[in-house]
Motif scaffolding. Structure first.
Motif, mmCIF file in Angstrom:
data_model
loop_
_atom_site.group_PDB
_atom_site.id
_atom_site.type_symbol
_atom_site.label_atom_id
_atom_site.label_comp_id
_atom_site.label_asym_id
_atom_site.label_seq_id
_atom_site.Cartn_x
_atom_site.Cartn_y
_atom_site.Cartn_z
ATOM 1 N N LEU A 205 10.364 31.981 48.867
ATOM 2 C CA LEU A 205 9.511 31.286 49.833
ATOM 3 C C LEU A 205 8.288 30.693 49.147
ATOM 4 O O LEU A 205 7.803 29.622 49.544
ATOM 5 C CB LEU A 205 9.076 32.260 50.934
ATOM 6 N N TYR A 206 7.790 31.361 48.111
ATOM 7 C CA TYR A 206 6.669 30.814 47.344
ATOM 8 C C TYR A 206 7.042 29.491 46.695
ATOM 9 O O TYR A 206 6.254 28.529 46.713
ATOM 10 C CB TYR A 206 6.230 31.819 46.272
ATOM 11 N N LEU A 207 8.229 29.436 46.120
ATOM 12 C CA LEU A 207 8.662 28.190 45.481
ATOM 13 C C LEU A 207 8.791 27.066 46.508
ATOM 14 O O LEU A 207 8.444 25.909 46.227
ATOM 15 C CB LEU A 207 9.992 28.416 44.763
ATOM 16 N N ILE A 208 9.271 27.402 47.704
ATOM 17 C CA ILE A 208 9.384 26.398 48.769
ATOM 18 C C ILE A 208 8.001 25.923 49.187
ATOM 19 O O ILE A 208 7.750 24.708 49.338
ATOM 20 C CB ILE A 208 10.145 26.972 49.973
ATOM 21 N N ALA A 229 0.494 29.767 49.567
ATOM 22 C CA ALA A 229 1.241 30.220 48.394
ATOM 23 C C ALA A 229 0.646 31.473 47.786
ATOM 24 O O ALA A 229 1.380 32.344 47.305
ATOM 25 C CB ALA A 229 1.288 29.100 47.355
ATOM 26 N N ASP A 230 -0.688 31.598 47.805
ATOM 27 C CA ASP A 230 -1.302 32.773 47.191
ATOM 28 C C ASP A 230 -0.969 34.052 47.959
ATOM 29 O O ASP A 230 -0.885 35.135 47.373
ATOM 30 C CB ASP A 230 -2.813 32.591 47.078
ATOM 31 N N VAL A 235 2.217 39.166 47.845
ATOM 32 C CA VAL A 235 3.290 40.017 48.368
ATOM 33 C C VAL A 235 4.306 40.314 47.265
ATOM 34 O O VAL A 235 4.714 41.469 47.057
ATOM 35 C CB VAL A 235 3.972 39.354 49.577
ATOM 36 N N ALA A 236 4.725 39.270 46.556
ATOM 37 C CA ALA A 236 5.718 39.445 45.491
ATOM 38 C C ALA A 236 5.179 40.324 44.366
ATOM 39 O O ALA A 236 5.874 41.226 43.869
ATOM 40 C CB ALA A 236 6.140 38.081 44.949
ATOM 41 N N ALA A 300 7.032 33.007 39.547
ATOM 42 C CA ALA A 300 7.934 33.156 40.689
ATOM 43 C C ALA A 300 9.384 32.934 40.280
ATOM 44 O O ALA A 300 10.291 33.629 40.753
ATOM 45 C CB ALA A 300 7.542 32.192 41.803
ATOM 46 N N VAL A 301 9.625 31.974 39.404
ATOM 47 C CA VAL A 301 10.986 31.716 38.925
ATOM 48 C C VAL A 301 11.529 32.948 38.190
ATOM 49 O O VAL A 301 12.695 33.335 38.374
ATOM 50 C CB VAL A 301 11.007 30.484 38.006
#
Length: 331
Positions: A205-208, A229-230, A235-236, A300-301
């Protein structure tokens, strides 16, 4: 000890019911995600609460000034919309699903008089239980309830596969698994794998969201409804920080158990190899996240890659490859 067939049946019924409840909760969350207002409206609500809390009174034209506020939670609380009430109903259903899920897990253990982690069905039950429980904690902390459908979807899929293709009748474990290390090693593996599903979804979802921030044309319908995004990055990161030491502990315990059972700490068994690859990927993520130049999209990737390796290890290695872990489908 003989298996209690009655408790086993109750466990199966609880498991099936929890899947149905999760599906209903997912539908409610999808309604909130699709028709609710997020982003700008959430920011306005936060600012309104801050002003009221500071004694500044309400902001002209804000939801607090609306006469509809009466009876909706007191001063400074905007009236709940219909979609928000639907989202709260979804959260209540998710909590009910976790209670039924936990009941199924406990009854399975009572029916077999052992820790219910002796086959892939039980292992899948444990992983998905941890996943939903971890998400409920993060959902409350970061106010990301409307994203719950994205998490429940893989959970429902995993539980469906576990309850159909991977289902195993309640029975005692094989002699090779009759060890206290089963409780320690496999529990650590199940907890860490379950928690790792949360940052995997959050990173996707961050990448989106990041793609939408760079170019609003991309993901124009989904992007605006995602948190900043932050928030997704936090969360991640925080869930990975929790799961990684548990995962490391599980690998070390597995090595000790392997030495006692097979006479060596490490033998490059397919399960061990892929678990080590996953460990390296998550270690790289934490390192990249702590390094200023690699934060954001690149981190994130890496986390998504770790998520993919975890799922690969869960399914392909356990079910397709042949190795020392194949006798139980877990380890």
């Amino acid at each position: 000890m003989p298996v209690n067939e009655t408790l086993s049946q109750y466990s199966d019924w609880s498991y099936t019911t929890s899947v149905v409840v999760y599906v209903l909760a997912m539908i409610f969350f999808l309604v909130e995600q699709s028709f609710g207002k997020h982003g700008v409206r959430a920011a306005e609500r936060t600012r309104t609460r801050q002003l009221v809390g500071a004694g500044g009174g309400s902001v002209p034209g804000s939801p607090v000034d609306s006469p509809a506020q009466a009876g909706t939670g007191g001063p400074g609380t905007p009236p709940r919309s219909r979609t928000e009430r639907i989202g709260r109903m979804g959260a209540a259903l998710a909590i009910l699903g976790v209670a039924l899920h936990l009941t199924a897990f406990v009854l399975r253990g009572l029916a077999t008089s052992r820790m219910p982690l002796g086959n892939m069905y039980e292992y899948m039950m444990a992983i998905t239980l941890v996943t939903v429980a971890a998400w409920l904690v993060m959902m409350r902390k970061y106010r990301i309830r409307h994203l719950s459908a994205f998490l429940l979807l893989p959970v429902v899929i995993l539980m469906f596969i576990g309850g159909t293709m991977l289902y195993a009748v309640a029975a005692p474990v094989q002699p090779a698994l009759q060890s206290y290390w089963l409780v320690i090693h496999v529990t650590a593996a199940a907890v860490s794998s379950g928690v790792f599903l949360v940052p995997g979804v959050a990173s996707i979802l961050y990448l989106i969201r990041s793609a939408y921030d760079r170019d609003p044309v991309k993901f124009g319908k989904l992007g605006p409804k995602l948190p900043a995004a932050d928030v997704l990055d936090r969360v991640a990161y925080r869930t990975t920080v929790f799961a990684f030491p548990v995962f490391t502990f599980g690998i070390l315990c597995g090595a000790v158990w392997a030495e006692a059972a097979w006479g060596r700490f490490w033998g490059w068994d397919p399960k061990e190899t892929v678990a080590f690859i996953a460990w390296v990927v998550y270690a790289a993520y934490l390192h990249s996240r702590a390094t200023a130049g690699w934060r954001g999209t690149r981190a994130a990737v890496i986390n998504v890659i770790g998520f993919a390796v975890t799922v690969f290890n869960l399914f392909f290695v356990n079910l397709v490859s042949t190795g020392l872990h194949s006798y139980a489908g877990v380890g």
